[in-house]
Design a protein around this motif. Structure first.
Motif, short mmCIF file in Angstrom:
data_model
loop_
_atom_site.label_atom_id
_atom_site.label_comp_id
_atom_site.label_asym_id
_atom_site.label_seq_id
_atom_site.Cartn_x
_atom_site.Cartn_y
_atom_site.Cartn_z
N UNK A 8 0.83 -1.21 0.00
CA UNK A 8 0.00 0.00 0.00
C UNK A 8 0.86 1.26 0.00
N UNK A 9 2.02 1.23 0.65
CA UNK A 9 2.91 2.38 0.71
C UNK A 9 3.39 2.83 -0.67
N UNK A 51 6.62 8.30 -10.89
CA UNK A 51 6.94 6.90 -10.62
C UNK A 51 5.73 6.00 -10.52
N UNK A 52 5.98 4.70 -10.60
CA UNK A 52 4.97 3.67 -10.34
C UNK A 52 3.71 3.90 -11.18
N UNK A 53 3.90 4.06 -12.48
CA UNK A 53 2.79 4.27 -13.42
C UNK A 53 1.91 5.45 -13.04
N UNK A 54 2.55 6.55 -12.63
CA UNK A 54 1.82 7.77 -12.32
C UNK A 54 1.23 7.83 -10.92
N UNK A 55 1.62 6.92 -10.04
CA UNK A 55 1.02 6.84 -8.70
C UNK A 55 1.94 7.31 -7.58
N UNK A 93 -3.72 14.70 -4.22
CA UNK A 93 -3.81 13.33 -4.72
C UNK A 93 -4.66 12.39 -3.86
N UNK A 94 -4.98 12.80 -2.64
CA UNK A 94 -5.79 11.93 -1.78
C UNK A 94 -5.20 10.55 -1.66
N UNK A 95 -6.03 9.54 -1.87
CA UNK A 95 -5.55 8.15 -1.79
C UNK A 95 -5.08 7.63 -3.14
N UNK A 96 -4.91 8.55 -4.09
CA UNK A 96 -4.49 8.16 -5.44
C UNK A 96 -3.00 8.40 -5.70
N UNK A 97 -2.25 8.78 -4.67
CA UNK A 97 -0.83 9.04 -4.88
C UNK A 97 -0.03 8.79 -3.61
#
Length: 166
Positions: A8-9, A51-55, A93-97
């Motif tokens: 999750x991190x 990074x990480x496909x935009x995340x 980004x909330x929980x999206x980044x």
């Protein structure tokens, strides 16, 4: 402190990692932002993170910046400018980044007091006798919330994760 074996991190929250394998799981070295780039992006965040496909955004240089300041100045700057930037990132980004601070020597500089889960930053010369209270400064001593990141069972910790700083 709770142990985290989940990934999750890599997708949300704020982390401080010191394990190179962990950093390599979320970005290429060329995708790491400097602390200066991070601070300048406040209020004008990119649509897609590098990074990480935009995340994920990985930021390097926090450790060096803290070392250049007196402990008093470092505490003020960390609690004012850096925490404000983290909160701005979270708002965007909330929980999206995921925001990750890359601390290559963090394993030796972050101290977790096991009975209380207090997290301290060990200052460098000429202030080696000083410690910055990360928990109090960054997450208001909500010590039940940070988790130790582990990549594998019986491995050394790779860093710390906090789902949301308030």
């Amino acid at each position: 402190m709770r142990q985290l074996f989940d990934t999750v991190w890599q997708r949300q929250g704020t982390s401080w990692i010191w394990d190179e394998e962990a950093r390599n799981q979320v970005c290429l070295a060329s995708e790491v932002w400097s602390l200066r780039q991070f601070m300048q992006a406040v209020g004008k965040w990119p649509e897609e993170l590098p990074g990480n496909n935009g995340r994920t955004l990985v930021v390097a240089g926090l450790d060096g910046s803290l070392d250049l300041l007196t402990p008093e100045d470092a505490e003020f700057w960390l609690g004012d400018a850096v925490k404000s930037a983290i909160l701005s990132f979270q708002d965007e980004y909330g929980s999206e980044g995921a925001l990750i601070f890359w601390l290559p020597l963090g394993r030796n500089r972050i101290e977790v007091h096991i009975p209380t889960d207090e997290v301290k930053w060990l200052c460098e010369a000429p202030f080696r006798e000083s410690k910055l209270d990360f928990g109090r400064i960054l997450w208001g001593q909500a010590n039940e919330y940070p988790q130790e990141i582990f990549l594998k069972e019986r491995d050394k910790s790779a860093g710390l994760f906090h789902s949301r700083i308030t």
